[in-house]
Scaffold this motif. Structure first.
Motif, PDB file in Angstrom:
ATOM      1  N   ASN A  29      67.540   3.625-134.809  1.00  0.00           N
ATOM      2  CA  ASN A  29      67.239   2.630-133.585  1.00  0.00           C
ATOM      3  C   ASN A  29      65.877   1.892-134.255  1.00  0.00           C
ATOM      4  OD1 ASN A  29      65.807   1.967-130.624  1.00  0.00           O
ATOM      5  ND2 ASN A  29      68.093   1.918-130.660  1.00  0.00           N
TER       6      ASN A  29
ATOM      7  N   ASP B 269      62.296  -3.262-127.480  1.00  0.00           N
ATOM      8  CA  ASP B 269      62.242  -1.859-127.692  1.00  0.00           C
ATOM      9  C   ASP B 269      63.063  -1.096-128.496  1.00  0.00           C
ATOM     10  OD1 ASP B 269      62.346   1.032-127.155  1.00  0.00           O
ATOM     11  OD2 ASP B 269      63.538   0.885-125.292  1.00  0.00           O
TER      12      ASP B 269
ATOM     13  N   TYR C  77      63.800   4.533-129.646  1.00  0.00           N
ATOM     14  CA  TYR C  77      64.800   5.435-129.902  1.00  0.00           C
ATOM     15  C   TYR C  77      66.112   5.309-129.058  1.00  0.00           C
ATOM     16  CZ  TYR C  77      60.929   8.617-130.666  1.00  0.00           C
ATOM     17  OH  TYR C  77      59.838   9.257-131.221  1.00  0.00           O
TER      18      TYR C  77
ATOM     19  N   ILE D 155      67.007  -2.306-127.352  1.00  0.00           N
ATOM     20  CA  ILE D 155      68.158  -1.986-128.338  1.00  0.00           C
ATOM     21  C   ILE D 155      68.923  -0.813-128.056  1.00  0.00           C
ATOM     22  CG2 ILE D 155      68.850  -2.160-130.624  1.00  0.00           C
ATOM     23  CD1 ILE D 155      66.562  -3.794-131.241  1.00  0.00           C
TER      24      ILE D 155
ATOM     25  N   LEU E  68      69.800   1.536-126.224  1.00  0.00           N
ATOM     26  CA  LEU E  68      69.317   2.112-125.137  1.00  0.00           C
ATOM     27  C   LEU E  68      67.949   2.235-124.625  1.00  0.00           C
ATOM     28  CD1 LEU E  68      71.443   5.108-126.276  1.00  0.00           C
ATOM     29  CD2 LEU E  68      70.955   5.520-123.871  1.00  0.00           C
ATOM     30  N   PRO E  69      67.369   2.109-123.515  1.00  0.00           N
ATOM     31  CA  PRO E  69      66.052   2.077-123.063  1.00  0.00           C
ATOM     32  C   PRO E  69      65.522   3.423-123.857  1.00  0.00           C
ATOM     33  CG  PRO E  69      66.977   1.801-121.150  1.00  0.00           C
ATOM     34  CD  PRO E  69      68.096   2.047-122.103  1.00  0.00           C
ATOM     35  N   SER E  70      64.541   3.304-124.650  1.00  0.00           N
ATOM     36  CA  SER E  70      63.660   4.342-125.236  1.00  0.00           C
ATOM     37  C   SER E  70      63.652   5.477-124.396  1.00  0.00           C
ATOM     38  CB  SER E  70      62.842   4.002-126.238  1.00  0.00           C
ATOM     39  OG  SER E  70      63.214   3.149-127.413  1.00  0.00           O
TER      40      SER E  70
HETATM   41  K   LIG Z   1      65.664   1.550-127.867  1.00  0.00           K
END
Ligand SMILES: [K+]
Ligand SMILES: NC(=O)C1=CN([C@@H]2O[C@H](COP(=O)(O)OP(=O)(O)OC[C@H]3O[C@@H](n4cnc5c(N)ncnc54)[C@H](O)[C@@H]3O)[C@@H](O)[C@H]2O)[C@H](O)CC1
Length: 494
Positions: A57, A118, A121, A148, A150-152
């Protein structure tokens, strides 16, 4: 479109790499290129601060940073210090050597007006993040933030109660992740970024796409007898609006004849509907004669003792035709779960479902219970909400992709019931009728919201725009090569 969990995503990754003869690096380049397009399209004048983590990620974030910088777009890149970076992450670090990459401290010096990207992760997170991340996440809260994949911090397939980034838009690769559908996670907006992964068959958990492929083409020689008859049963004293909306929806649902059976107090309904009234004034007492192809019952029936008896009696004499059970019928059956007929279609909202299966601590638990109930009873469950879920008796789950919060108004559900009944009456198999009806209902709501705005629109407006939704779907069907272009009407749609 299959909704994949993180193990399936990894397997799809590997399969794509093998079949397409590429490296995982190439996939990351593709991902970053597609992100670049999506982000610069949406924010053509933005400057960006990218926060990158140690895995792939973070690698996506680094690659995107390079591409933004190469385009001359103001971009700061921060990288989390880590004892171990993924291979592709390291390769991307090298490519960024000529640009400056800052060490990501707990509270980095962000440009005051930049858009945060973001990339800490993605789906590789094994457990929730610790509270030490809160300070950073709070610092970026309130700024425009794009995540990107998923929200980390958010776990792709489970309930997350630990810290995660509050993103305005999630640019997610290949398919939405299960976690996006849970209201408790508050994912307001996600966009699917196609990175050309290979499809591996149809899975059991799908996001509704290409619904137009489910449409039947009625014959030019069709008449009201061949297009099916729907029967709506419902209404009681003081609750007559629901049957009115359901009737109007059924009349816009494409079937040949719409019949209504209600108590004596049933109001005047559109003259296209054939209305029959019970001898009893306030509630349905007698069992109507069924000569329809499909029936929906429960709409505004009330919970009176007599209404309950009438419903149970009705269920016991029903011939084997598709049966949609909504509203009070669900509340009555919650008290008599053993009487839920096999093969029936139940359309509960979460509260109505809770009455049948018991309350749940999270959406994940509720989905699990719904899946079990559908399998155990051999029924279809349409659990209504922001992403309506359709549970099939064979374990398949479809998640709706249309609809909006403007539809969260009284009467929306009655319209869905009427529409589903009319679609089923036309002879569509249940497997097709349910996604078709649910998607169309949401699409009509989307057109209503676009035309009237989310605030002012009401349930009746879903009806108003149902014709546009049908036409849009027919038009999509006309443009696919498989679909026979027969009628003048279809040619005109093109
Ligand atoms: K992310
Ligand atoms: N198929 C695709 O969709 C593609 C996805 N891409 C991107 O790759 C990530 C997934 O990458 P991966 O390296 O597997 O995982 P992450 O980057 O999410 O994180 C791994 C990183 O995190 C460490 N870690 C794991 N758990 C924890 C934890 N609880 N606390 C702290 N650190 C943790 C782990 O040790 C690693 O260092 C996907 O989301 C996409 O963004 C590809 O680029 C293209 C194909």
């Amino acid at each position: 479109m299959n909704i994949l969990n993180k193990e399936q995503l990894r397997a799809t990754d590997q399969h794509t790499i093998q079949v397409q003869g590429i490296r995982s690096w190439d996939l990351m380049e593709r991902a970053a290129r597609e992100l670049l397009k999506a982000i610069t399209r949406e924010f053509p004048h933005g400057e960006f601060s990218i926060l990158c983590g140690p895995g792939n990620n973070g690698g996506d974030g680094l690659a995107l940073g390079r591409m933004l910088k190469e385009k001359g777009i103001n971009t700061q890149v921060f990288l989390l210090e880590s004892p171990k970076y993924s291979e592709d992450n390291l390769e991307n670090q090298k490519l960024l050597e000529e640009f400056e990459v800052f060490n990501l401290e707990k509270l980095p010096e962000l440009w005051p007006d930049s858009i945060i990207i973001d990339a800490l992760y993605g789906f590789g997170l094994r457990t929730g993040l610790g509270i030490e991340w809160k300070a950073l996440f709070e610092k970026i809260e309130g700024r425009t933030c794009l995540a990107i994949d998923l929200p980390s911090g958010l776990l792709a397939d489970e309930l997350t109660t630990s810290p995660y980034v509050k993103a305005d838009i999630v640019y997610t690769f290949h398919c939405p992740k299960k976690a996006f559908f849970a209201p408790e996670h508050g994912i307001e907006s996600f966009e699917i970024i196609d990175i050309g992964l290979e499809k591996v068959g149809d899975g059991n958990y799908q996001y509704l796409a290409d619904v137009h492929l489910l449409l039947n083409q009625p014959s030019r020689f069709a008449h009201k007898g061949t297009l099916g008859q729907a029967l709506l049963v419902g209404g009681s004293k003081g609750m007559t609006g629901a049957i009115d909306l359901a009737t109007k929806a059924a009349l816009r649902g494409g079937c040949g004849i719409v019949k209504v059976y209600g108590p004596g107090c049933t109001p005047d309904l559109p003259s296209e509907a054939l209305v029959q009234r019970d001898i009893n004034l306030e509630y349905i007492k007698q069992t109507p004669t069924i000569d329809a192809k499909t029936t929906a019952i429960g709409i505004g029936m009330g919970m009176s003792h007599n209404g309950q008896e009438a419903l149970l009696e009705f269920l016991s004499v029903l011939p084997p035709i598709p049966l949609v059970l909504d509203a009070d019928a669900l509340n009555i059956l919650a008290k008599h779960p053993e009487k839920i007929p096999t093969g029936a279609i139940l359309t509960p909202h979460p509260k109505e479902l809770d009455r049948i299966v018991g309350t749940s601590k999270s959406s994940f638990e509720r989905w699990e219970k719904a899946e079990k109930l559908a399998k155990k009873k051999g029924i279809y469950l349409i659990v209504k909400g922001a992403n309506t879920h359709i549970f099939f008796p064979d374990g398949k789950i479809l998640v709706n992709s249309s609809g909006n919060y403007g539809m969260a108004k009284g009467g929306s559900g009655d319209i869905l019931t009427g529409l589903l009944t009319a679609i089923l009456a036309q002879g569509y198999p249940i497997e097709k009728a349910l996604p078709l009806g649910v998607y169309l209902h949401g699409l009509a709501g989307d057109i209503a919201a676009e035309t009237l705005g989310h605030d002012a629109m009401n349930a009746g407006d879903i009806l108003t725009f149902l014709p546009d939704a049908w036409k849009l779907l027919r038009r999509r069907a006309c443009t696919t090569s498989k679909y026979p272009r027969r009628s003048t009407e279809q040619r005109e749609l093109l």
